[in-house]
Design an enzyme around this catalytic site. Structure first.
Site, PDB file in Angstrom:
ATOM      1  N   CYS A   1     -10.905   2.505   9.401  1.00  0.00           N
ATOM      2  CA  CYS A   1     -10.350   2.473   8.045  1.00  0.00           C
ATOM      3  C   CYS A   1      -9.374   1.318   7.888  1.00  0.00           C
ATOM      4  CB  CYS A   1      -9.662   3.797   7.731  1.00  0.00           C
ATOM      5  SG  CYS A   1      -8.876   3.853   6.101  1.00  0.00           S
TER       6      CYS A   1
ATOM      7  N   GLY B   1       0.845  -1.186   0.000  1.00  0.00           N
ATOM      8  CA  GLY B   1       0.000   0.000   0.000  1.00  0.00           C
ATOM      9  C   GLY B   1       0.877   1.232   0.000  1.00  0.00           C
TER      10      GLY B   1
ATOM     11  N   CYS C   1      -7.439  11.255   7.608  1.00  0.00           N
ATOM     12  CA  CYS C   1      -7.048  11.207   6.202  1.00  0.00           C
ATOM     13  C   CYS C   1      -7.956  12.011   5.279  1.00  0.00           C
ATOM     14  CB  CYS C   1      -6.964   9.756   5.737  1.00  0.00           C
ATOM     15  SG  CYS C   1      -8.415   8.755   6.112  1.00  0.00           S
TER      16      CYS C   1
END
Length: 383
Positions: free
Chosen positions: A100, A9, A196
């Site tokens: 998340c 990621g 984020c």
């Protein structure tokens, strides 16, 4: 011999970039995957998605790996942001980064990586995974100042078995050194801060886009009205800035802090002084639990707990709910904890091993761990 494929990621930051380089150096077949979890809804003043993608592509070109982008914005809004708004509407203060990780980075992302032929995924988180006797443990990073296991405590055995955290044994200072030594184009990029999808914009302004204001009284524990709030959703326990109160002439002159919310009467309770008993809790109850090993600690077990990120582990006793089928747990701390906040995560540790945790539902406050006399009965507590 076919190389083991790892999908990394990549966010455009230094940590994930060094992660990809380290794995490439170790001989893995590395593929970078950039996640877009939020649709830009402004002029780009606060959102950095475009620049982050440019940085990812530049890093991938330098270290010689393939990279692609995937859009999880719909999944994010359904699984994370909707819950974020529900919690704030109910007067609690959620931590969307925890959700998340569990729902997007280690579920939607993991599934997509497997479809690309990966055997494992990797991220730039500062944490460690250790296999012991056929089970997987989540451990704190060696660099405790950067440890992110708090945000990862909801990961399960299946997720951990397919996850690598290459930075877990490397100090942050060394990561920066590596980035500079290999000439990463983002070597001097600042670490991201804040939630984020909010970026660096003022939090209250962002929240007001989705939740209406609902003014109400601001009171002291003895019932005296000292001001007006704009809506309970816009305040959090222990908050000092943005309350709009100075030291009152007939008070202690000390700073004001948010201490409680009474949903029924739409009242915000504030107190003066960092050490006010309403800001201290000896006990809490947490629900919506998740255990790394699949089961909770033993009733009465001693452990350490964090009720907020970067807090030192607080010694406490773990208690299971007495009623069968109730998965909630209680913690009784050796010392009172400051501003324990409903909606935040209570995360348990046995030394460096993260056991899991749950979402804080309520916390008993006062001089002896019980609610002080006269406190409003309908404060934010159990769901």
């Amino acid at each position: 011999m076919t190389k083991r494929r790892v999908v990394v990621g990549m966010s455009g930051g230094v940590d994930s970039s060094v992660t990809a380089w380290l794995l490439k150096e170790q001989g893995y077949d590395v593929v970078g995957l950039f996640m877009k979890n939020w649709e830009d809804d402004d002029d780009g003043e606060y959102c950095s998605t475009r620049q982050d993608w440019i940085d990812v592509v530049s890093v991938a070109d330098l270290i010689g790996i393939d990279v692609e982008a995937v859009n999880f914005a719909a999944e994010y809004k359904d699984r994370v942001f909707a819950e974020f708004l529900r919690e704030y509407s109910a007067g609690r203060t959620p931590n969307p980064d925890v959700l998340c990780n569990a729902e997007i980075k280690f579920k939607a992302f993991l599934d997509h990586a497997m479809s690309l032929g990966a055997q494992t995924i990797a991220t730039g988180h500062y944490a460690r995974v250790r296999e012991r006797d056929g089970r997987f443990e989540l451990l704190k990073a060696f660099d405790h100042t950067k440890d992110q296991s708090y945000f990862l405590h909801r990961l399960n055995q299946a997720q951990l078995s397919k996850t690598m955290f290459p930075l877990g044994e490397i100090p942050k200072t060394r990561v920066r050194e590596i980035a500079a030594q290999i000439g990463l184009p983002n070597a001097k990029k600042k670490d991201s801060t804040g939630i984020c999808f909010i970026g660096e914009r003022p939090f209250r302004d962002f929240l007001n886009r989705y939740l209406p204001t609902k003014p109400g009284p601001m009171k002291t524990p003895d019932g005296k009205t000292v001001g007006e709030h704009i809506g309970l959703a816009f305040y959090t326990f222990g908050q000092r800035k943005g309350i709009g109160l100075g030291g009152s002439k007939d008070g202690s002159g000390e700073p004001w802090f948010v201490a409680a919310k009474d949903i029924a009467s739409n009242t915000l309770y504030v107190v003066q002084g960092h050490d006010h008993p309403w800001l201290r809790s000896r006990e809490l109850v947490a629900g919506n639990v998740s255990w790394v090993a699949g089961e909770p600690p033993a009733d009465g077990a001693r452990c350490g707990a964090k009720t907020r990120y970067r807090q030192a582990d607080a010694p406490c006793a773990f208690g299971r709910a007495a009623q069968a089928g109730d998965e909630r747990f209680s913690l009784v701390f050796d010392e009172p904890q400051w501003a324990v906040t409903p909606g935040q995560s209570a995360v348990l540790y046995d030394g460096d091993v993260c056991l899991g945790g749950g979402i804080i539902e309520s916390a008993a406050t006062g001089r002896a761990g019980t609610a002080p006399a006269g406190r409003a009965p309908a404060l934010v507590e159990a769901r």
